[in-house]
Design a protein around this motif. Structure first.
Motif, PDB file in Angstrom:
ATOM      1  N   ILE A  13      -8.608 -15.677  -9.504  1.00 16.13           N
ATOM      2  CA  ILE A  13      -8.957 -14.643  -8.061  1.00 16.13           C
ATOM      3  C   ILE A  13      -7.788 -13.853  -7.941  1.00 16.13           C
ATOM      4  O   ILE A  13      -8.253 -12.711  -7.327  1.00 16.13           O
ATOM      5  CB  ILE A  13      -9.309 -15.657  -6.846  1.00 16.13           C
ATOM      6  CG1 ILE A  13     -10.057 -16.632  -7.023  1.00 16.13           C
ATOM      7  CG2 ILE A  13      -8.495 -15.064  -5.492  1.00 16.13           C
ATOM      8  CD1 ILE A  13      -9.995 -17.369  -6.292  1.00 16.13           C
ATOM      9  N   ASP A  14      -6.037 -13.678  -8.159  1.00 17.45           N
ATOM     10  CA  ASP A  14      -5.295 -13.113  -8.231  1.00 17.45           C
ATOM     11  C   ASP A  14      -5.375 -11.575  -8.932  1.00 17.45           C
ATOM     12  O   ASP A  14      -5.534 -10.837  -8.473  1.00 17.45           O
ATOM     13  CB  ASP A  14      -3.834 -13.634  -8.235  1.00 17.45           C
ATOM     14  CG  ASP A  14      -3.024 -14.397  -7.729  1.00 17.45           C
ATOM     15  OD1 ASP A  14      -3.920 -14.503  -6.305  1.00 17.45           O
ATOM     16  OD2 ASP A  14      -2.476 -15.528  -8.026  1.00 17.45           O
ATOM     17  N   ALA A  15      -5.373 -11.762  -9.866  1.00 19.11           N
ATOM     18  CA  ALA A  15      -5.811 -10.759 -10.829  1.00 19.11           C
ATOM     19  C   ALA A  15      -7.616  -9.677 -10.541  1.00 19.11           C
ATOM     20  O   ALA A  15      -7.078  -8.661 -10.575  1.00 19.11           O
ATOM     21  CB  ALA A  15      -6.228 -11.545 -12.256  1.00 19.11           C
ATOM     22  N   ALA A  16      -8.011 -10.625 -10.115  1.00 14.88           N
ATOM     23  CA  ALA A  16      -9.752 -10.115  -9.729  1.00 14.88           C
ATOM     24  C   ALA A  16      -9.180  -9.141  -8.267  1.00 14.88           C
ATOM     25  O   ALA A  16     -10.080  -8.234  -8.183  1.00 14.88           O
ATOM     26  CB  ALA A  16     -10.462 -11.139  -9.646  1.00 14.88           C
ATOM     27  N   LYS A  17      -8.431 -10.237  -7.740  1.00 17.80           N
ATOM     28  CA  LYS A  17      -7.828  -8.719  -6.531  1.00 17.80           C
ATOM     29  C   LYS A  17      -7.031  -7.428  -7.100  1.00 17.80           C
ATOM     30  O   LYS A  17      -7.473  -6.315  -6.174  1.00 17.80           O
ATOM     31  CB  LYS A  17      -7.208  -9.487  -5.269  1.00 17.80           C
ATOM     32  CG  LYS A  17      -7.580 -10.533  -4.550  1.00 17.80           C
ATOM     33  CD  LYS A  17      -7.066 -11.241  -3.320  1.00 17.80           C
ATOM     34  CE  LYS A  17      -6.538 -11.865  -4.305  1.00 17.80           C
ATOM     35  NZ  LYS A  17      -5.805 -12.306  -3.107  1.00 17.80           N
ATOM     36  N   GLU A  18      -6.468  -7.934  -8.126  1.00  6.50           N
ATOM     37  CA  GLU A  18      -5.957  -6.750  -8.173  1.00  6.50           C
ATOM     38  C   GLU A  18      -6.727  -5.341  -9.457  1.00  6.50           C
ATOM     39  O   GLU A  18      -6.456  -3.960  -8.907  1.00  6.50           O
ATOM     40  CB  GLU A  18      -4.615  -7.125  -9.149  1.00  6.50           C
ATOM     41  CG  GLU A  18      -3.690  -7.934  -8.362  1.00  6.50           C
ATOM     42  CD  GLU A  18      -2.782  -6.606  -7.652  1.00  6.50           C
ATOM     43  OE1 GLU A  18      -2.688  -5.473  -7.855  1.00  6.50           O
ATOM     44  OE2 GLU A  18      -2.110  -7.917  -6.483  1.00  6.50           O
ATOM     45  N   GLU A  19      -7.392  -6.043  -9.563  1.00  4.69           N
ATOM     46  CA  GLU A  19      -8.612  -5.003 -10.230  1.00  4.69           C
ATOM     47  C   GLU A  19      -9.720  -4.386  -9.759  1.00  4.69           C
ATOM     48  O   GLU A  19      -9.897  -3.408  -9.987  1.00  4.69           O
ATOM     49  CB  GLU A  19      -9.563  -6.434 -11.271  1.00  4.69           C
ATOM     50  CG  GLU A  19     -10.519  -5.286 -12.067  1.00  4.69           C
ATOM     51  CD  GLU A  19     -11.605  -6.077 -12.681  1.00  4.69           C
ATOM     52  OE1 GLU A  19     -12.089  -5.789 -13.591  1.00  4.69           O
ATOM     53  OE2 GLU A  19     -11.362  -7.929 -13.316  1.00  4.69           O
ATOM     54  N   MET A  20      -9.609  -5.082  -8.186  1.00  6.53           N
ATOM     55  CA  MET A  20     -10.747  -4.550  -7.754  1.00  6.53           C
ATOM     56  C   MET A  20      -9.847  -3.301  -6.652  1.00  6.53           C
ATOM     57  O   MET A  20     -10.329  -2.495  -6.731  1.00  6.53           O
ATOM     58  CB  MET A  20     -11.327  -4.850  -6.463  1.00  6.53           C
ATOM     59  CG  MET A  20     -11.852  -4.929  -5.559  1.00  6.53           C
ATOM     60  SD  MET A  20     -10.982  -4.433  -3.828  1.00  6.53           S
ATOM     61  CE  MET A  20     -10.313  -5.357  -3.307  1.00  6.53           C
ATOM     62  N   LEU A  21      -9.235  -3.076  -6.848  1.00  8.82           N
ATOM     63  CA  LEU A  21      -7.926  -1.965  -6.043  1.00  8.82           C
ATOM     64  C   LEU A  21      -7.434  -1.693  -6.858  1.00  8.82           C
ATOM     65  O   LEU A  21      -7.609   0.131  -6.877  1.00  8.82           O
ATOM     66  CB  LEU A  21      -6.305  -3.184  -5.206  1.00  8.82           C
ATOM     67  CG  LEU A  21      -6.419  -4.115  -4.240  1.00  8.82           C
ATOM     68  CD1 LEU A  21      -5.295  -4.641  -3.879  1.00  8.82           C
ATOM     69  CD2 LEU A  21      -6.522  -3.567  -3.123  1.00  8.82           C
ATOM     70  N   LYS A  22      -7.039  -1.402  -8.311  1.00 14.03           N
ATOM     71  CA  LYS A  22      -7.003  -0.337  -8.950  1.00 14.03           C
ATOM     72  C   LYS A  22      -8.593   0.513  -9.488  1.00 14.03           C
ATOM     73  O   LYS A  22      -8.071   1.556  -9.746  1.00 14.03           O
ATOM     74  CB  LYS A  22      -6.862  -1.345 -10.493  1.00 14.03           C
ATOM     75  CG  LYS A  22      -6.097  -0.303 -11.471  1.00 14.03           C
ATOM     76  CD  LYS A  22      -5.327  -0.743 -12.730  1.00 14.03           C
ATOM     77  CE  LYS A  22      -5.468  -0.106 -13.623  1.00 14.03           C
ATOM     78  NZ  LYS A  22      -4.578  -0.149 -14.652  1.00 14.03           N
ATOM     79  N   ALA A  23      -9.399  -0.343  -9.263  1.00 12.78           N
ATOM     80  CA  ALA A  23     -10.586   0.290  -9.904  1.00 12.78           C
ATOM     81  C   ALA A  23     -10.962   1.091  -8.558  1.00 12.78           C
ATOM     82  O   ALA A  23     -11.315   2.648  -8.876  1.00 12.78           O
ATOM     83  CB  ALA A  23     -11.963  -0.817  -9.739  1.00 12.78           C
ATOM     84  N   ASN A  24     -10.637   1.271  -7.176  1.00 12.88           N
ATOM     85  CA  ASN A  24     -10.518   1.276  -6.362  1.00 12.88           C
ATOM     86  C   ASN A  24      -9.737   2.632  -5.973  1.00 12.88           C
ATOM     87  O   ASN A  24      -9.862   4.179  -4.737  1.00 12.88           O
ATOM     88  CB  ASN A  24     -11.373   1.140  -4.954  1.00 12.88           C
ATOM     89  CG  ASN A  24     -12.365   0.207  -5.025  1.00 12.88           C
ATOM     90  OD1 ASN A  24     -12.706   1.041  -5.220  1.00 12.88           O
ATOM     91  ND2 ASN A  24     -13.207  -0.747  -5.024  1.00 12.88           N
TER      92      ASN A  24
END
Length: 289
Positions: free
Chosen positions: A78-89
């Motif tokens: 879940i931590d990694a997914a949050k970082e992925e979402m922030l980076k994508a945006n």
């Protein structure tokens, strides 16, 4: 970013992958929509780092367990997914919303054991939750609803269903010109606001309600730690409503609220004093350190 939350550009992480914002949809027969089998987290990212992000991921999974379902991702995933979402945006400062729920499957009734558990992570750029109250002090109504007994509902979960009375109480407060509303609990004791914990100051010492029937917020825990580091005595205890007349300062804490001074609760008035400002400014520095 502005406009309706269902019609924006950007990416939302959903069930293991990034999807286009407008495509992040669920079916109308989703169990969480009908039966409140949903839990969530609100987090803030400051300068590219989510404050206490892992603690939020752990609590999300714990809330799901309290509602009798398991999120099919570890806290680290879940931590990694949050970082992925922030980076994508392309965001370094944003609000992050994780939500997990029982989705659509073979069951459409109270029982939903055969339905898959889903997880989505979105975000948006968001300023002060209470607007200029960060400087002037928020005004709170006193809600007609009460926080329920832990014998009636899993009060230590951050569950969507527990916010039903929050929406109603905040709407009622705003209609009367207030920023928010303060709940009493099922015993008539001071509890919390609709989305934030509450603190009071009297003669240099701090008093805050014991979270035995409502969420012990992560920001609340952080602020208590800050106060203790400053050698300020903190009383976590049951507080009678009449005691508010004798308190000199007051503030709210929450991921969205951060540390927001309170100037008025019903007929009770408080100063936006030195300790309130010190803690508010100290929290601002901490989350950006």
């Amino acid at each position: 970013m502005a406009g309706s939350y269902d019609d924006r550009d950007g990416k939302i992480w959903m069930d293991g992958k990034l999807v286009e914002w407008r495509d992040a949809n669920v079916h109308i027969l989703t169990h969480g929509l009908h039966y409140a089998s949903s839990v969530f987290e609100g987090e803030r990212c400051y300068n590219g780092k989510i404050f206490r992000g892992h603690d939020h991921s752990v609590r999300l999974r714990r809330s799901a367990a309290l509602l009798d379902f398991e999120i099919p991702f570890t806290a680290e995933e879940i931590d990694a997914a949050k970082e992925e979402m922030l980076k994508a945006n392309g965001w370094r400062d944003a609000y992050v919303r994780c939500v997990a729920w029982r989705g659509t499957g073979e069951d459409m009734g109270v029982s939903a054991k055969r339905n898959p558990v889903r997880l989505a992570i979105a975000g948006w750029e968001w300023g002060n939750y209470y607007g200029d109250a960060k400087m002037k002090g928020a005004k709170l109504d006193i809600a007609k609803w009460k926080r329920p007994s832990p014998e009636t509902i899993p009060t230590s979960a951050k569950a969507a269903g527990l916010y039903m009375i929050c929406t109603m109480s905040k709407h009622a407060a705003e209609a009367k010109g207030y920023s928010d509303a303060l709940f009493m609990d099922y015993r008539g004791l001071v509890a919390e606001a609709t989305g934030a914990n509450i603190f009071f100051v009297k003669d240099g010492e701090v008093h805050t309600p014991l979270p035995d029937c409502f969420l012990d917020g992560l920001t609340r825990q952080t602020v208590i730690g800050m106060l203790k580091d400053r050698q300020i005595k903190v009383h976590e205890r049951h507080i009678e409503p009449a005691e508010m007349e004798g308190f000199q300062q007051c503030w709210l804490t929450g991921t969205a609220a951060e540390v927001t001074p309170v100037g008025q609760i019903g007929d009770y008035n408080f100063e936006v004093g030195a300790l309130t400002r010190e803690i508010s400014e100290g929290y601002e520095k901490l989350v950006r350190s």
